[in-house]
Design an enzyme around this catalytic site. Sequence first.
Site, PDB file in Angstrom:
ATOM      1  N   GLY A  48       0.784  -1.233   0.000  1.00 24.33           N
ATOM      2  CA  GLY A  48       0.000   0.000   0.000  1.00 24.33           C
ATOM      3  C   GLY A  48       0.811   1.275   0.000  1.00 24.33           C
ATOM      4  O   GLY A  48       0.405   2.277  -0.574  1.00 24.33           O
ATOM      5  N   GLU A 103       3.593   4.529   6.075  1.00 25.20           N
ATOM      6  CA  GLU A 103       2.419   3.653   5.933  1.00 25.20           C
ATOM      7  C   GLU A 103       1.336   4.366   5.143  1.00 25.20           C
ATOM      8  O   GLU A 103       1.212   5.585   5.206  1.00 25.20           O
ATOM      9  CB  GLU A 103       1.862   3.294   7.323  1.00 25.20           C
ATOM     10  CG  GLU A 103       1.971   1.846   7.724  1.00 25.20           C
ATOM     11  CD  GLU A 103       1.217   0.827   6.884  1.00 25.20           C
ATOM     12  OE1 GLU A 103       1.057   1.000   5.674  1.00 25.20           O
ATOM     13  OE2 GLU A 103       0.821  -0.182   7.472  1.00 25.20           O
ATOM     14  N   ASP A 107      -5.000   1.845  10.909  1.00 25.19           N
ATOM     15  CA  ASP A 107      -6.366   1.507  11.319  1.00 25.19           C
ATOM     16  C   ASP A 107      -6.346   1.178  12.806  1.00 25.19           C
ATOM     17  O   ASP A 107      -6.489   2.054  13.645  1.00 25.19           O
ATOM     18  CB  ASP A 107      -6.859   0.348  10.451  1.00 25.19           C
ATOM     19  CG  ASP A 107      -8.319   0.021  10.676  1.00 25.19           C
ATOM     20  OD1 ASP A 107      -8.972   0.719  11.467  1.00 25.19           O
ATOM     21  OD2 ASP A 107      -8.822  -0.936  10.066  1.00 25.19           O
ATOM     22  N   LYS A 135      -7.343   6.327  10.800  1.00 24.95           N
ATOM     23  CA  LYS A 135      -8.737   6.208  11.233  1.00 24.95           C
ATOM     24  C   LYS A 135      -8.818   6.449  12.735  1.00 24.95           C
ATOM     25  O   LYS A 135      -7.855   6.198  13.459  1.00 24.95           O
ATOM     26  CB  LYS A 135      -9.263   4.809  10.907  1.00 24.95           C
ATOM     27  CG  LYS A 135      -9.396   4.547   9.422  1.00 24.95           C
ATOM     28  CD  LYS A 135     -10.085   3.226   9.198  1.00 24.95           C
ATOM     29  CE  LYS A 135     -10.126   2.869   7.733  1.00 24.95           C
ATOM     30  NZ  LYS A 135     -10.719   1.542   7.505  1.00 24.95           N
ATOM     31  N   PHE A 156     -14.281   1.861   4.913  1.00 26.42           N
ATOM     32  CA  PHE A 156     -13.257   1.147   4.152  1.00 26.42           C
ATOM     33  C   PHE A 156     -12.948   1.962   2.899  1.00 26.42           C
ATOM     34  O   PHE A 156     -13.825   2.193   2.063  1.00 26.42           O
ATOM     35  CB  PHE A 156     -13.716  -0.258   3.771  1.00 26.42           C
ATOM     36  CG  PHE A 156     -12.586  -1.089   3.220  1.00 26.42           C
ATOM     37  CD1 PHE A 156     -11.691  -1.714   4.072  1.00 26.42           C
ATOM     38  CD2 PHE A 156     -12.394  -1.201   1.849  1.00 26.42           C
ATOM     39  CE1 PHE A 156     -10.623  -2.454   3.578  1.00 26.42           C
ATOM     40  CE2 PHE A 156     -11.323  -1.938   1.339  1.00 26.42           C
ATOM     41  CZ  PHE A 156     -10.447  -2.566   2.213  1.00 26.42           C
ATOM     42  N   ARG A 169      -5.761   0.150  -6.357  1.00 25.13           N
ATOM     43  CA  ARG A 169      -4.523   0.765  -5.844  1.00 25.13           C
ATOM     44  C   ARG A 169      -4.099   1.951  -6.698  1.00 25.13           C
ATOM     45  O   ARG A 169      -3.528   2.908  -6.183  1.00 25.13           O
ATOM     46  CB  ARG A 169      -3.370  -0.251  -5.834  1.00 25.13           C
ATOM     47  CG  ARG A 169      -3.467  -1.314  -4.761  1.00 25.13           C
ATOM     48  CD  ARG A 169      -2.109  -2.018  -4.621  1.00 25.13           C
ATOM     49  NE  ARG A 169      -2.223  -3.314  -3.980  1.00 25.13           N
ATOM     50  CZ  ARG A 169      -2.273  -3.507  -2.665  1.00 25.13           C
ATOM     51  NH1 ARG A 169      -2.236  -2.487  -1.848  1.00 25.13           N
ATOM     52  NH2 ARG A 169      -2.362  -4.728  -2.171  1.00 25.13           N
TER      53      ARG A 169
HETATM   54  P1  5GP Z   1      -3.730  -1.843  11.280  1.00 19.44           P
HETATM   55  O1  5GP Z   1      -2.665  -2.795  11.689  1.00 19.44           O
HETATM   56  O2  5GP Z   1      -3.405  -0.398  11.551  1.00 19.44           O
HETATM   57  O3  5GP Z   1      -5.076  -2.233  11.818  1.00 19.44           O
HETATM   58  O4  5GP Z   1      -3.930  -2.064   9.739  1.00 19.44           O
HETATM   59  C1  5GP Z   1      -3.237  -1.423   8.769  1.00 19.44           C
HETATM   60  C2  5GP Z   1      -3.456  -2.138   7.454  1.00 19.44           C
HETATM   61  O5  5GP Z   1      -4.819  -2.564   7.290  1.00 19.44           O
HETATM   62  C3  5GP Z   1      -3.192  -1.189   6.331  1.00 19.44           C
HETATM   63  O6  5GP Z   1      -1.827  -1.203   5.968  1.00 19.44           O
HETATM   64  C4  5GP Z   1      -4.096  -1.723   5.247  1.00 19.44           C
HETATM   65  O7  5GP Z   1      -3.451  -2.753   4.555  1.00 19.44           O
HETATM   66  C5  5GP Z   1      -5.281  -2.318   5.975  1.00 19.44           C
HETATM   67  N1  5GP Z   1      -6.422  -1.397   6.039  1.00 19.44           N
HETATM   68  C6  5GP Z   1      -6.949  -0.836   7.153  1.00 19.44           C
HETATM   69  N2  5GP Z   1      -7.984  -0.039   6.849  1.00 19.44           N
HETATM   70  C7  5GP Z   1      -8.124  -0.089   5.497  1.00 19.44           C
HETATM   71  C8  5GP Z   1      -9.013   0.549   4.571  1.00 19.44           C
HETATM   72  O8  5GP Z   1      -9.926   1.326   4.893  1.00 19.44           O
HETATM   73  N3  5GP Z   1      -8.831   0.254   3.249  1.00 19.44           N
HETATM   74  C9  5GP Z   1      -7.867  -0.587   2.821  1.00 19.44           C
HETATM   75  N4  5GP Z   1      -7.795  -0.798   1.502  1.00 19.44           N
HETATM   76  N5  5GP Z   1      -7.005  -1.209   3.668  1.00 19.44           N
HETATM   77  C10 5GP Z   1      -7.125  -0.947   4.990  1.00 19.44           C
END
Ligand code: 5GP
Length: 189
Positions: A48, A103, A107, A135, A156, A169
Amino acid sequence: MELSDITNDISEVLFTEAQIHDRIAEIAREIERDYPDGDVLLVGVLKGAVIVMADLARELKFHAHIDFMAVSSYGASTQSSGVVKINKDLDTEVAGKKVLLIEDIMDSGLTLSWLVNNMESRGAASVEVCAMFRKPEAVKIPVSVKYVGFDIPPAFVVGYGLDYAEKYRNVRGLGVLAPHVYGGADPHA
Ligand code: 5GP
């Protein structure tokens, strides 16, 4: 399918390419101020962060050193039980280096908190985080994020490097994925 056919897949455009680039330029000025000699290794998280890395690195006025890691996280929603696996490691030795993790989106914060700890355990001189999108949920795991592009609602989102099933992407802006595309399933899965 042509990219121009996605209008119905995006329920709302959150940021246009121009808005994102303006914000990237502001962040680049902050990074230049914080690392005046350019003594920093930018570490992107695949896949990403490829797009933000490409734009941010080219915006910086010093010689940007970049490297990438690929990780997969499991159980992110349960936070403490989450496990992160390295699928592709860095080519660069990070001991003694100032590391800036790049990053696409933060999330739960699980991936980034794990990566910060991982860089510290390798002996990085310092570790900071730049997340293009964040987020509200991200506050649940305490990760200090020095540079944030935009805080966004808990939807999302796709585009600007972020995918759904490896699509979207290369959409230039950031938009909310319309629920009919994932048909009620958890799009994070
Ligand atoms: P975290 O470990 O912070 O929960 O997750 C981060 C990863 O979750 C991001 O690098 C991404 O790959 C995925 N992710 C979290 N939220 C979203 C979103 O709204 N859209 C997309 N496409 N990926 C997300």
